[in-house]
Scaffold this motif. Structure first.
Motif, PDB file in Angstrom:
ATOM      1  N   HIS A 221      -4.646   6.191 -17.001  1.00 17.13           N
ATOM      2  CA  HIS A 221      -5.825   5.828 -16.206  1.00 17.13           C
ATOM      3  C   HIS A 221      -5.994   6.700 -14.965  1.00 17.13           C
ATOM      4  N   GLY A 222      -5.072   7.617 -14.719  1.00 15.79           N
ATOM      5  CA  GLY A 222      -5.184   8.487 -13.549  1.00 15.79           C
ATOM      6  C   GLY A 222      -4.817   7.814 -12.246  1.00 15.79           C
ATOM      7  N   VAL A 223      -3.939   6.818 -12.302  1.00 12.40           N
ATOM      8  CA  VAL A 223      -3.507   6.117 -11.087  1.00 12.40           C
ATOM      9  C   VAL A 223      -2.536   6.992 -10.302  1.00 12.40           C
ATOM     10  N   ASP A 224      -2.761   7.113  -8.997  1.00 13.31           N
ATOM     11  CA  ASP A 224      -1.837   7.854  -8.138  1.00 13.31           C
ATOM     12  C   ASP A 224      -0.531   7.082  -7.992  1.00 13.31           C
ATOM     13  N   ILE A 225       0.542   7.850  -7.792  1.00 13.97           N
ATOM     14  CA  ILE A 225       1.883   7.280  -7.692  1.00 13.97           C
ATOM     15  C   ILE A 225       2.496   7.650  -6.349  1.00 13.97           C
ATOM     16  N   THR A 226       3.216   6.695  -5.758  1.00 17.02           N
ATOM     17  CA  THR A 226       4.017   6.988  -4.581  1.00 17.02           C
ATOM     18  C   THR A 226       5.423   6.434  -4.796  1.00 17.02           C
ATOM     19  N   PHE A 227       6.285   6.630  -3.813  1.00 20.69           N
ATOM     20  CA  PHE A 227       7.681   6.201  -3.944  1.00 20.69           C
ATOM     21  C   PHE A 227       8.034   5.234  -2.823  1.00 20.69           C
ATOM     22  N   GLY A 228       8.738   4.158  -3.190  1.00 16.68           N
ATOM     23  CA  GLY A 228       9.264   3.239  -2.199  1.00 16.68           C
ATOM     24  C   GLY A 228      10.581   2.645  -2.653  1.00 16.68           C
ATOM     25  N   SER A 229      11.605   2.825  -1.853  1.00 19.37           N
ATOM     26  CA  SER A 229      12.901   2.231  -2.203  1.00 19.37           C
ATOM     27  C   SER A 229      12.898   0.723  -1.977  1.00 19.37           C
ATOM     28  N   ASP A 230      11.991   0.235  -1.107  1.00 19.07           N
ATOM     29  CA  ASP A 230      12.007  -1.171  -0.701  1.00 19.07           C
ATOM     30  C   ASP A 230      13.379  -1.512  -0.121  1.00 19.07           C
ATOM     31  N   ALA A 231      13.884  -0.590   0.700  1.00 22.29           N
ATOM     32  CA  ALA A 231      15.224  -0.747   1.270  1.00 22.29           C
ATOM     33  C   ALA A 231      15.253  -1.893   2.260  1.00 22.29           C
ATOM     34  N   HIS A 232      16.229  -2.784   2.071  1.00 21.03           N
ATOM     35  CA  HIS A 232      16.483  -3.860   3.022  1.00 21.03           C
ATOM     36  C   HIS A 232      17.803  -3.637   3.764  1.00 21.03           C
ATOM     37  N   GLU A 250       8.380  13.653 -16.836  1.00 17.06           N
ATOM     38  CA  GLU A 250       8.434  13.458 -18.287  1.00 17.06           C
ATOM     39  C   GLU A 250       7.210  12.706 -18.794  1.00 17.06           C
ATOM     40  N   ILE A 251       6.705  11.778 -17.998  1.00 17.08           N
ATOM     41  CA  ILE A 251       5.514  11.021 -18.384  1.00 17.08           C
ATOM     42  C   ILE A 251       4.274  11.904 -18.342  1.00 17.08           C
ATOM     43  N   GLY A 252       4.292  12.903 -17.474  1.00 13.22           N
ATOM     44  CA  GLY A 252       3.156  13.818 -17.389  1.00 13.22           C
ATOM     45  C   GLY A 252       2.578  13.986 -16.005  1.00 13.22           C
ATOM     46  N   TYR A 253       3.127  13.263 -15.034  1.00 18.56           N
ATOM     47  CA  TYR A 253       2.671  13.430 -13.660  1.00 18.56           C
ATOM     48  C   TYR A 253       3.099  14.780 -13.113  1.00 18.56           C
ATOM     49  N   LYS A 254       2.225  15.383 -12.331  1.00 19.02           N
ATOM     50  CA  LYS A 254       2.530  16.665 -11.690  1.00 19.02           C
ATOM     51  C   LYS A 254       2.612  16.541 -10.163  1.00 19.02           C
ATOM     52  N   GLU A 255       2.187  15.404  -9.640  1.00 22.48           N
ATOM     53  CA  GLU A 255       2.188  15.205  -8.193  1.00 22.48           C
ATOM     54  C   GLU A 255       2.263  13.716  -7.883  1.00 22.48           C
ATOM     55  N   TRP A 256       2.633  13.416  -6.642  1.00 22.59           N
ATOM     56  CA  TRP A 256       2.556  12.055  -6.146  1.00 22.59           C
ATOM     57  C   TRP A 256       2.074  12.106  -4.719  1.00 22.59           C
ATOM     58  N   VAL A 257       1.948  10.962  -4.066  1.00 21.78           N
ATOM     59  CA  VAL A 257       1.223  10.940  -2.802  1.00 21.78           C
ATOM     60  C   VAL A 257       1.938  10.090  -1.762  1.00 21.78           C
ATOM     61  N   TYR A 258       1.641  10.370  -0.498  1.00 22.93           N
ATOM     62  CA  TYR A 258       1.904   9.421   0.581  1.00 22.93           C
ATOM     63  C   TYR A 258       0.639   9.360   1.428  1.00 22.93           C
ATOM     64  N   PHE A 259       0.623   8.519   2.452  1.00 23.27           N
ATOM     65  CA  PHE A 259      -0.586   8.323   3.246  1.00 23.27           C
ATOM     66  C   PHE A 259      -0.288   8.508   4.727  1.00 23.27           C
ATOM     67  N   GLU A 260      -1.179   9.230   5.382  1.00 22.37           N
ATOM     68  CA  GLU A 260      -1.099   9.431   6.822  1.00 22.37           C
ATOM     69  C   GLU A 260      -2.479   9.166   7.400  1.00 22.37           C
ATOM     70  N   GLN A 261      -2.547   8.259   8.368  1.00 25.95           N
ATOM     71  CA  GLN A 261      -3.836   7.813   8.925  1.00 25.95           C
ATOM     72  C   GLN A 261      -4.766   7.350   7.804  1.00 25.95           C
ATOM     73  N   LYS A 262      -4.154   6.721   6.798  1.00 24.15           N
ATOM     74  CA  LYS A 262      -4.850   6.153   5.630  1.00 24.15           C
ATOM     75  C   LYS A 262      -5.517   7.212   4.749  1.00 24.15           C
ATOM     76  N   GLN A 263      -5.119   8.457   4.948  1.00 29.10           N
ATOM     77  CA  GLN A 263      -5.593   9.537   4.104  1.00 29.10           C
ATOM     78  C   GLN A 263      -4.482   9.980   3.155  1.00 29.10           C
ATOM     79  N   LYS A 264      -4.868  10.219   1.929  1.00 31.25           N
ATOM     80  CA  LYS A 264      -3.904  10.582   0.895  1.00 31.25           C
ATOM     81  C   LYS A 264      -3.387  12.009   1.095  1.00 31.25           C
ATOM     82  N   VAL A 265      -2.090  12.163   1.046  1.00 34.13           N
ATOM     83  CA  VAL A 265      -1.440  13.484   1.116  1.00 34.13           C
ATOM     84  C   VAL A 265      -0.723  13.703  -0.204  1.00 34.13           C
ATOM     85  N   THR A 266      -1.056  14.798  -0.873  1.00 31.99           N
ATOM     86  CA  THR A 266      -0.520  15.075  -2.211  1.00 31.99           C
ATOM     87  C   THR A 266       0.730  15.942  -2.099  1.00 31.99           C
TER      88      THR A 266
END
Length: 269
Positions: A221-232, A250-266
């Motif tokens: 579906h073209g959903v963007d992916i980010t990473f979170g350890s959810d570290a406690h 392996e799934i086919g993603y070539k990039e992922w994202v984070y957000f700064e000032q609510k803007q997507k950074v690839t």
């Protein structure tokens, strides 16, 4: 470039360590971006802290924001510190949450569903004595709430998308493929990212949230992916980052994202 957008600290009442501890752990692990994203206060209650072991006090909220902003300035040039927060989505209280969060300069807000029909998704007893039809209904309601949260405009990231399996591993076998597919389609249309959250290892289910199967549908579906350890605890910052990157490739993603000032950074994988 390594980043982790999902970390907690002592204010929420069920995590260890200070914000500084998590930043220092990220630097030690050679991360370039660390997001601080503790649980919001429970804004739906007049009490300051109705759930002491779940979310921070309302009277701690301003101090949380200011501490992250001060540490952002202090660590500039060493690591990028992002001001985030994890907010539950309660349809009845959403306007109150939206107003409280809009008053502060968050880089991103993570949307979470932790309750379905007023019962915690991690409550091991919630599945007791349910018929197969009732199990399907509860799972579909969980994904319905995720869709509502995506459409609310409150969030940049959807947290731990199938975390309801955490203390009930058979959750993954309850057949609701259409609800999952529709949820990911809505998330894509709304321009949100989902996180790969590696904290499932701390629950009965093990593994990541969401499952590899859901990640494959997300890619479709073209959903963007980010990473979170959810570290406690600080030692879990960035946990399994490299393994997640490998699987996403392996799934086919070539990039992922984070957000700064609510803007997507690839970021390239």
């Amino acid at each position: 470039m390594k980043f982790d957008l999902h970390t907690h600290h002592f204010r929420c009442g069920h995590a260890e360590g200070s914000i500084r501890d998590y930043i220092d752990a990220a630097i030690a692990a050679d991360f370039k971006v660390i997001g601080i994203s503790d649980h919001t206060p429970y804004f739906g209650s007049p009490e300051d802290q109705p759930f002491p072991a779940i979310s921070m006090r309302k009277t701690d909220f301003e101090g949380y924001v200011q501490e992250v902003l001060e540490l952002k300035r202090e660590y500039e040039g060493k690591i990028k510190v992002l001001l985030g927060i994890e907010s539950d989505y309660f349809p009845d209280h959403a306007p109150v949450y939206q107003q409280a969060l809009a008053a502060h300069p968050f880089d991103y807000i993570i949307g979470s569903i932790h309750h379905v029909r007023d019962v915690s998704i991690f409550n091991k007893k919630r599945w007791n004595n349910l018929t197969p039809e009732q199990q399907i209904a509860d799972k579909e309601e969980y994904f319905n709430l995720i869709r509502q949260s995506a459409r609310s405009g409150m969030f940049q990231i959807i947290a731990h998308m199938d975390a309801m399996k955490g203390n009930y591993p058979p959750f993954s076998d309850i057949m609701t493929d259409a609800a999952i597919d529709e949820t990911l389609r809505v998330i894509a249309e709304c321009g949100l990212a989902i996180e790969v959250n590696t904290s499932g290892k701390t629950k009965l289910s093990g593994g990541w949230y969401p499952s590899h199967a859901i990640l494959e549908v997300a890619h479709h579906h073209g959903v963007d992916i980010t990473f979170g350890s959810d570290a406690h605890k600080p030692s879990r910052v960035g946990d399994e980052f490299d393994e997640v990157a490998k699987v996403l490739k392996e799934i086919g993603y070539k990039e992922w994202v984070y957000f700064e000032q609510k803007q997507k950074v690839t970021v390239p994988l």
